[in-house]
Design a protein around this motif. Sequence first.
Motif, PDB file in Angstrom:
ATOM      1  N   PHE A 198      -3.881   4.884  -0.536  1.00  0.00           N
ATOM      2  CA  PHE A 198      -3.534   5.792  -2.222  1.00  0.00           C
ATOM      3  C   PHE A 198      -3.400   4.947  -3.350  1.00  0.00           C
ATOM      4  O   PHE A 198      -3.934   5.342  -4.685  1.00  0.00           O
ATOM      5  CB  PHE A 198      -2.430   7.065  -2.055  1.00  0.00           C
ATOM      6  CG  PHE A 198      -1.886   7.532  -3.172  1.00  0.00           C
ATOM      7  CD1 PHE A 198      -3.621   8.470  -2.930  1.00  0.00           C
ATOM      8  CD2 PHE A 198      -1.348   7.543  -3.955  1.00  0.00           C
ATOM      9  CE1 PHE A 198      -2.924   9.722  -3.936  1.00  0.00           C
ATOM     10  CE2 PHE A 198      -1.032   8.365  -4.757  1.00  0.00           C
ATOM     11  CZ  PHE A 198      -2.036   9.762  -5.393  1.00  0.00           C
ATOM     12  N   SER A 199      -2.913   4.217  -2.774  1.00  0.00           N
ATOM     13  CA  SER A 199      -2.530   3.149  -4.215  1.00  0.00           C
ATOM     14  C   SER A 199      -2.231   1.518  -3.331  1.00  0.00           C
ATOM     15  O   SER A 199      -1.467   1.225  -2.312  1.00  0.00           O
ATOM     16  CB  SER A 199      -1.570   3.614  -5.555  1.00  0.00           C
ATOM     17  OG  SER A 199       0.006   3.686  -4.391  1.00  0.00           O
ATOM     18  N   VAL A 200      -2.547   0.468  -4.234  1.00  0.00           N
ATOM     19  CA  VAL A 200      -2.099  -0.890  -3.864  1.00  0.00           C
ATOM     20  C   VAL A 200      -0.880  -1.192  -4.945  1.00  0.00           C
ATOM     21  O   VAL A 200      -2.180  -1.421  -5.992  1.00  0.00           O
ATOM     22  CB  VAL A 200      -3.134  -1.215  -3.573  1.00  0.00           C
ATOM     23  CG1 VAL A 200      -3.509  -3.228  -3.634  1.00  0.00           C
ATOM     24  CG2 VAL A 200      -4.027  -1.200  -1.997  1.00  0.00           C
ATOM     25  N   ALA A 201      -0.202  -2.127  -4.582  1.00  0.00           N
ATOM     26  CA  ALA A 201       0.359  -1.988  -5.744  1.00  0.00           C
ATOM     27  C   ALA A 201      -0.026  -4.049  -6.053  1.00  0.00           C
ATOM     28  O   ALA A 201      -0.352  -5.368  -5.347  1.00  0.00           O
ATOM     29  CB  ALA A 201       2.054  -2.338  -5.584  1.00  0.00           C
ATOM     30  N   GLU A 202       0.385  -4.549  -7.363  1.00  0.00           N
ATOM     31  CA  GLU A 202      -0.030  -5.459  -8.005  1.00  0.00           C
ATOM     32  C   GLU A 202       0.420  -7.590  -7.594  1.00  0.00           C
ATOM     33  O   GLU A 202       2.316  -6.023  -6.908  1.00  0.00           O
ATOM     34  CB  GLU A 202      -0.559  -5.753  -9.378  1.00  0.00           C
ATOM     35  CG  GLU A 202      -0.880  -4.507  -9.925  1.00  0.00           C
ATOM     36  CD  GLU A 202      -1.021  -5.585 -11.590  1.00  0.00           C
ATOM     37  OE1 GLU A 202      -0.660  -5.704 -12.697  1.00  0.00           O
ATOM     38  OE2 GLU A 202      -1.812  -4.720 -12.108  1.00  0.00           O
TER      39      GLU A 202
ATOM     40  N   LEU B  45       3.803  -0.045  11.204  1.00  0.00           N
ATOM     41  CA  LEU B  45       3.998  -0.973  11.185  1.00  0.00           C
ATOM     42  C   LEU B  45       3.542  -2.299  10.186  1.00  0.00           C
ATOM     43  O   LEU B  45       4.865  -3.361   9.850  1.00  0.00           O
ATOM     44  CB  LEU B  45       2.751  -1.169  12.209  1.00  0.00           C
ATOM     45  CG  LEU B  45       1.800  -0.877  13.248  1.00  0.00           C
ATOM     46  CD1 LEU B  45       0.663  -0.736  13.456  1.00  0.00           C
ATOM     47  CD2 LEU B  45       2.749  -1.310  14.656  1.00  0.00           C
ATOM     48  N   PHE B  46       4.050  -1.167   8.869  1.00  0.00           N
ATOM     49  CA  PHE B  46       3.985  -1.943   7.434  1.00  0.00           C
ATOM     50  C   PHE B  46       5.056  -2.597   7.117  1.00  0.00           C
ATOM     51  O   PHE B  46       5.169  -2.671   6.188  1.00  0.00           O
ATOM     52  CB  PHE B  46       2.845  -1.406   6.485  1.00  0.00           C
ATOM     53  CG  PHE B  46       1.487  -1.528   6.928  1.00  0.00           C
ATOM     54  CD1 PHE B  46       0.962  -2.083   7.913  1.00  0.00           C
ATOM     55  CD2 PHE B  46       0.417  -0.562   6.159  1.00  0.00           C
ATOM     56  CE1 PHE B  46      -0.813  -2.213   8.167  1.00  0.00           C
ATOM     57  CE2 PHE B  46      -1.193  -0.766   6.208  1.00  0.00           C
ATOM     58  CZ  PHE B  46      -1.388  -1.487   6.997  1.00  0.00           C
ATOM     59  N   ARG B  47       6.406  -1.438   7.640  1.00  0.00           N
ATOM     60  CA  ARG B  47       7.141  -1.751   7.012  1.00  0.00           C
ATOM     61  C   ARG B  47       7.890  -3.247   7.837  1.00  0.00           C
ATOM     62  O   ARG B  47       8.727  -3.935   8.058  1.00  0.00           O
ATOM     63  CB  ARG B  47       8.661  -0.263   7.916  1.00  0.00           C
ATOM     64  CG  ARG B  47       7.867   0.575   6.494  1.00  0.00           C
ATOM     65  CD  ARG B  47       8.382   2.346   7.255  1.00  0.00           C
ATOM     66  NE  ARG B  47      10.012   2.107   7.256  1.00  0.00           N
ATOM     67  CZ  ARG B  47      10.791   2.423   6.805  1.00  0.00           C
ATOM     68  NH1 ARG B  47      10.530   2.804   5.416  1.00  0.00           N
ATOM     69  NH2 ARG B  47      12.266   2.418   6.986  1.00  0.00           N
ATOM     70  N   ARG B  48       7.132  -3.753   8.692  1.00  0.00           N
ATOM     71  CA  ARG B  48       7.558  -5.486   9.509  1.00  0.00           C
ATOM     72  C   ARG B  48       6.961  -5.902   9.062  1.00  0.00           C
ATOM     73  O   ARG B  48       5.981  -6.226   8.548  1.00  0.00           O
ATOM     74  CB  ARG B  48       7.160  -4.730  10.891  1.00  0.00           C
ATOM     75  CG  ARG B  48       7.514  -3.700  11.241  1.00  0.00           C
ATOM     76  CD  ARG B  48       7.033  -3.833  13.085  1.00  0.00           C
ATOM     77  NE  ARG B  48       7.487  -2.931  13.867  1.00  0.00           N
ATOM     78  CZ  ARG B  48       6.950  -1.792  14.591  1.00  0.00           C
ATOM     79  NH1 ARG B  48       5.652  -2.699  15.116  1.00  0.00           N
ATOM     80  NH2 ARG B  48       7.443  -0.817  14.923  1.00  0.00           N
ATOM     81  N   ALA B  49       7.428  -7.910   8.976  1.00  0.00           N
ATOM     82  CA  ALA B  49       6.268  -8.306   8.179  1.00  0.00           C
ATOM     83  C   ALA B  49       5.839  -9.280   9.459  1.00  0.00           C
ATOM     84  O   ALA B  49       6.671  -9.530  10.852  1.00  0.00           O
ATOM     85  CB  ALA B  49       7.390  -9.543   7.924  1.00  0.00           C
TER      86      ALA B  49
ATOM     87  N   THR C  87       0.667  -0.840  -0.106  1.00  0.00           N
ATOM     88  CA  THR C  87      -0.272   0.173  -0.080  1.00  0.00           C
ATOM     89  C   THR C  87       1.037   1.147   0.079  1.00  0.00           C
ATOM     90  O   THR C  87       1.590   1.253   0.344  1.00  0.00           O
ATOM     91  CB  THR C  87      -0.823   0.204   1.435  1.00  0.00           C
ATOM     92  OG1 THR C  87      -0.056   0.112   2.785  1.00  0.00           O
ATOM     93  CG2 THR C  87      -1.553  -1.162   1.569  1.00  0.00           C
ATOM     94  N   PHE C  88      -0.078   2.171  -0.515  1.00  0.00           N
ATOM     95  CA  PHE C  88       1.013   3.211   0.067  1.00  0.00           C
ATOM     96  C   PHE C  88       0.104   4.451   0.976  1.00  0.00           C
ATOM     97  O   PHE C  88      -1.380   4.580   0.464  1.00  0.00           O
ATOM     98  CB  PHE C  88       1.051   4.113  -1.353  1.00  0.00           C
ATOM     99  CG  PHE C  88       1.674   5.772  -1.162  1.00  0.00           C
ATOM    100  CD1 PHE C  88       3.235   5.670  -1.710  1.00  0.00           C
ATOM    101  CD2 PHE C  88       1.216   6.957  -0.685  1.00  0.00           C
ATOM    102  CE1 PHE C  88       4.096   6.526  -1.085  1.00  0.00           C
ATOM    103  CE2 PHE C  88       2.036   7.873  -0.832  1.00  0.00           C
ATOM    104  CZ  PHE C  88       3.832   7.881  -0.676  1.00  0.00           C
TER     105      PHE C  88
END
Length: 299
Positions: A233-237, A271-275, A218-219
């Motif tokens: 804002f966007s979701v990468a495939e 948070l989203f920078r962690r697995a 995500t962005f």
Amino acid sequence: MTLSLDGDTLSAPEFRVFSLSHVEPFEGRRVDGLLGEDFLRRHVVQFDYAHRRVRIIDPRSYVPGPKAIVVPIDTEGGLAVADGSVGLSGRPPIPCRLVIDTGVRATVIFYHPFAEGHGLLDASGRAVTATIGGGAGGETRGDLGRVERLSIGGLTFAQPVALFSRDTVGVFAQSEPDGIVGGEILRRCQATFDYPNGRLVLEPYTDSPPFVYDMSGTFLIGDSSDLGRVMIFSVAERTPAAECGLRKGDQIVSIDGRPAASLGLEGARALFRRAARYRLEIRRGDQPRTIDLATRPLI
């Protein structure tokens, strides 16, 4: 108009008003203005990222520390531009000219002509094409990857995340300089911009975090009408966000029960920078939904 900061007053008989409201959602906070070349040429400006402070120093009294790395910078045109090089496995270092910009959050973004001309897109092991930033010029898209080394002056960083612009118009489509270095590099140092003497002084901290990037696909931005709301804002495939059904325009209401409004944009991004596995409460239009997101390294 007069502008006062730390006892210094700048007077401008003529000035231009430029709204930064379109930048605020990307930062998740109010942004009233920018300090630029006119201020930097009058002072030594030191960014101490570890202690979250900026020092304004008289150029006549500033002396770099004994372990400081001094990088010559060209300040023609107002930007700080330094010589650097990028290293790829099995290839000699590629010289490059890099803008040093505290207003960019990325590690390094290579402009499209440089990335394409040197085959960086094919050599970086990219995983996805995604939104890599936004601001005055709108959305910027590019490929995510890593390079073996990035050198600026006498300082080298191993395995940094690198973004390769796909823009064909705008700043990142320029043929020179070759790229832009931002906060993910600078925050590993005490960075001092000495425009009066044409130098950037870097004093690396003893402990630096590894280079990581968003692992969701995500962005995230703040809502333009309410910066406390976290929006997609966007979701990468071919990323975890796409696989679990998240969409552009979804509002993240909570993450694992923690209200997104209390986390803020930076907290949600961190948070989203962690697995990990997350339970998201989202709002799509008027409909609430619950989605399970399992993040993983994309590069």
